[in-house]
Scaffold this motif. Structure first.
Motif, PDB file in Angstrom:
ATOM      1  N   ALA A   1      17.679  13.171  -7.398  1.00 19.75           N
ATOM      2  CA  ALA A   1      16.518  13.996  -7.073  1.00 19.75           C
ATOM      3  C   ALA A   1      16.631  15.352  -7.744  1.00 19.75           C
ATOM      4  N   VAL A   2      15.478  15.970  -7.967  1.00 20.94           N
ATOM      5  CA  VAL A   2      15.382  17.339  -8.493  1.00 20.94           C
ATOM      6  C   VAL A   2      14.333  18.063  -7.670  1.00 20.94           C
ATOM      7  N   PRO A   3      14.307  19.395  -7.719  1.00 20.25           N
ATOM      8  CA  PRO A   3      13.225  20.114  -7.043  1.00 20.25           C
ATOM      9  C   PRO A   3      11.864  19.677  -7.595  1.00 20.25           C
ATOM     10  N   VAL A   4      10.856  19.615  -6.732  1.00 17.50           N
ATOM     11  CA  VAL A   4       9.525  19.197  -7.163  1.00 17.50           C
ATOM     12  C   VAL A   4       9.019  20.067  -8.302  1.00 17.50           C
ATOM     13  N   GLY A   5       9.371  21.347  -8.277  1.00 24.68           N
ATOM     14  CA  GLY A   5       8.905  22.266  -9.308  1.00 24.68           C
ATOM     15  C   GLY A   5       9.423  21.963 -10.692  1.00 24.68           C
ATOM     16  N   ALA A   6      10.434  21.091 -10.809  1.00 27.28           N
ATOM     17  CA  ALA A   6      10.971  20.748 -12.119  1.00 27.28           C
ATOM     18  C   ALA A   6      10.101  19.738 -12.852  1.00 27.28           C
ATOM     19  N   LEU A   7       9.178  19.075 -12.166  1.00 29.27           N
ATOM     20  CA  LEU A   7       8.332  18.067 -12.798  1.00 29.27           C
ATOM     21  C   LEU A   7       7.300  18.701 -13.718  1.00 29.27           C
ATOM     22  N   LEU A   8       7.067  18.050 -14.850  1.00 27.91           N
ATOM     23  CA  LEU A   8       6.030  18.444 -15.795  1.00 27.91           C
ATOM     24  C   LEU A   8       5.131  17.245 -16.049  1.00 27.91           C
ATOM     25  N   ALA A   9       3.841  17.497 -16.287  1.00 23.67           N
ATOM     26  CA  ALA A   9       2.924  16.425 -16.658  1.00 23.67           C
ATOM     27  C   ALA A   9       2.999  16.220 -18.156  1.00 23.67           C
ATOM     28  N   LEU A  10       3.138  14.981 -18.577  1.00 20.60           N
ATOM     29  CA  LEU A  10       3.225  14.656 -19.992  1.00 20.60           C
ATOM     30  C   LEU A  10       1.848  14.314 -20.534  1.00 20.60           C
ATOM     31  N   ALA A  11       1.587  14.756 -21.771  1.00 17.31           N
ATOM     32  CA  ALA A  11       0.290  14.483 -22.389  1.00 17.31           C
ATOM     33  C   ALA A  11       0.043  12.996 -22.529  1.00 17.31           C
ATOM     34  N   GLU A  12       1.110  12.226 -22.727  1.00 18.87           N
ATOM     35  CA  GLU A  12       0.971  10.777 -22.866  1.00 18.87           C
ATOM     36  C   GLU A  12       0.760  10.080 -21.519  1.00 18.87           C
ATOM     37  N   GLY A  13       0.849  10.830 -20.446  1.00 19.45           N
ATOM     38  CA  GLY A  13       0.744  10.276 -19.102  1.00 19.45           C
ATOM     39  C   GLY A  13       2.096  10.232 -18.439  1.00 19.45           C
ATOM     40  N   GLY A  14       2.106  10.274 -17.118  1.00 18.06           N
ATOM     41  CA  GLY A  14       3.356  10.259 -16.368  1.00 18.06           C
ATOM     42  C   GLY A  14       3.965  11.641 -16.279  1.00 18.06           C
ATOM     43  N   TYR A  15       5.246  11.670 -15.937  1.00 24.69           N
ATOM     44  CA  TYR A  15       5.919  12.935 -15.692  1.00 24.69           C
ATOM     45  C   TYR A  15       7.241  13.006 -16.440  1.00 24.69           C
ATOM     46  N   GLY A  16       7.701  14.234 -16.630  1.00 21.17           N
ATOM     47  CA  GLY A  16       8.976  14.454 -17.270  1.00 21.17           C
ATOM     48  C   GLY A  16       9.636  15.703 -16.725  1.00 21.17           C
ATOM     49  N   VAL A  17      10.827  15.979 -17.234  1.00 16.52           N
ATOM     50  CA  VAL A  17      11.541  17.210 -16.895  1.00 16.52           C
ATOM     51  C   VAL A  17      12.065  17.826 -18.180  1.00 16.52           C
ATOM     52  N   GLN A  18      12.332  19.117 -18.127  1.00 12.31           N
ATOM     53  CA  GLN A  18      12.921  19.824 -19.269  1.00 12.31           C
ATOM     54  C   GLN A  18      14.420  19.906 -19.035  1.00 12.31           C
ATOM     55  N   VAL A  19      15.186  19.167 -19.844  1.00 11.16           N
ATOM     56  CA  VAL A  19      16.630  19.115 -19.707  1.00 11.16           C
ATOM     57  C   VAL A  19      17.259  20.255 -20.490  1.00 11.16           C
ATOM     58  N   VAL A  20      18.130  21.000 -19.847  1.00  6.99           N
ATOM     59  CA  VAL A  20      18.799  22.140 -20.471  1.00  6.99           C
ATOM     60  C   VAL A  20      20.194  21.703 -20.908  1.00  6.99           C
ATOM     61  N   GLU A  21      20.476  21.848 -22.219  1.00 10.95           N
ATOM     62  CA  GLU A  21      21.782  21.489 -22.784  1.00 10.95           C
ATOM     63  C   GLU A  21      22.318  22.666 -23.564  1.00 10.95           C
ATOM     64  N   GLY A  22      23.058  23.501 -22.875  1.00 12.45           N
ATOM     65  CA  GLY A  22      23.556  24.720 -23.492  1.00 12.45           C
ATOM     66  C   GLY A  22      22.417  25.668 -23.768  1.00 12.45           C
TER      67      GLY A  22
END
Length: 357
Positions: A303-324
């Motif tokens: 699970a992640v905080p609800v605020g981490a969800l983003l709407a994708l232009a292609e449909g559905g949802y995603g998150v922004q993964v931080v790597e360094g």
């Protein structure tokens, strides 16, 4: 409602409108408005070097619990009427609000007590030598619980049963007959509480004498039929009292008959749900309360905080993964919403995600 608010669960891969009563809806809507990110391929966007987002959170494994809070009324459950079935005059009545237990008088006729017996089958005939049946067994079981012995609890009225009845009648100060008439006792399925007296002292000993209830505190909920799937008999609930205190409860029954009520221009179709509660020291006979039921529980999910969800232009949802110092977008499958978090699949446990403000 979750432990922090009103929530529900959304089926997997459902549009945003399916989340209308979840606690995370407002946050999700804000996230959707804030970003509509597009990318192609297998669902993972290219890494982009940029400034680290101002807020982040880790993908954690946890248990999500969705709850819903509804209005209820605290009371003592359904009322039933105790009816006298003999000739004579009412010479004693209990006080309203008093509790009566097995073997004690419910009322008196011509100074003779009418004791309470526990059971579900009313007496309908004279019980005497040679009679057999469930009503005899009820009498014998109660005599046994009251401490009388020398007979078998087998549904057969024998000479030994008669002797126990005679001892019981003598202890109560009644005429010792060795037989029991239907009007000699009151039968209920347990302890009773006197709700209202229906006759005054000195009235005739026939017809309704008093109204009574059980002694277990109970909450009645008129539940919208749309939420019927959320409850089942035996599930736990939490009841918030008028003074803010909370007590544990359990769903006792879920009605099968829908009732339509109209208030102004609004019409509601509901079923009756009863929740039993114990250990109350609250003084009210009846009071409005809030009942919180656990509608769904998901264990060992990411699970992640609800605020981490983003709407994708292609449909559905995603998150922004931080790597360094870099970030990338990853598509996720969305599951249950609860406790300000959302269940996801598609990002590993321990990954860091951005939480836009």
């Amino acid at each position: 409602m979750t432990t922090a608010g009103r929530t529900g669960s959304a089926p997997r891969r459902r549009p945003l409108r399916a989340l209308a009563w979840t606690a995370g809806t407002a946050l999700l809507a804000a996230a959707v408005a804030a970003a509509a990110t597009g990318f192609g391929g297998a669902g993972t966007g290219p890494a982009a070097t940029g400034r680290t987002p101002p807020a982040t959170a880790q993908v954690t494994r946890t248990t999500l619990t969705a709850t819903k809070t509804v209005d209820g009324t605290l009371g003592y459950g359904d009322t039933f009427t105790v009816t006298a079935k003999s000739q004579g005059t009412i010479t004693w009545l209990p006080a309203e609000g008093s509790t009566i237990t097995r073997g004690h008088a419910v009322y008196s006729v011509d100074a003779d007590r009418r004791p309470l017996l526990y059971g579900t089958m009313p007496l309908y005939r004279e019980l005497r030598d040679g009679v057999e049946g469930k009503d005899v067994e009820l009498l014998e079981r109660n005599l046994d619980k009251l401490g009388y012995d020398g007979f078998d609890v087998d549904g057969t009225f024998t000479w030994a049963t008669r002797e126990a009845v005679e001892d019981w009648q003598e202890d109560l100060g009644l005429d010792v007959t060795g037989t029991v008439q239907p009007g000699d006792v009151v039968v209920a399925d347990g302890r009773i509480r006197v709700a209202e007296l229906r006759k005054p002292l000195g009235d005739t000993a026939s017809g309704p004498v008093l109204d009574a209830t059980g002694t277990t505190r109970e909450v009645t909920v008129a539940l919208d039929v749309a939420d019927e799937h959320l409850v089942r008999k035996g599930m736990k609930a939490t009841v918030e009292l008028p003074d803010g205190a909370t007590v544990n409860g359990k769903v006792k029954s879920v009605g099968k008959v829908a009732t339509e009520t109209t208030s102004g221009n609004d019409t509601a179709t509901t079923i009756e749900v009863k929740v039993s509660v114990g250990g109350l020291k609250q003084p009210y006979d009846a009071a409005p309360v809030d009942v919180t039921i656990v509608s769904e529980r998901r264990e060992n999910v990411l699970a992640v905080p609800v605020g981490a969800l983003l709407a994708l232009a292609e449909g559905g949802y995603g998150v922004q993964v931080v790597e360094g110092a870099a970030t990338r977008y990853a598509a996720v499958e969305v599951g249950m919403f609860a406790d300000g978090k959302v269940e996801i699949e598609g990002v590993p446990e321990g990954a860091t995600v951005a939480v836009p403000k």
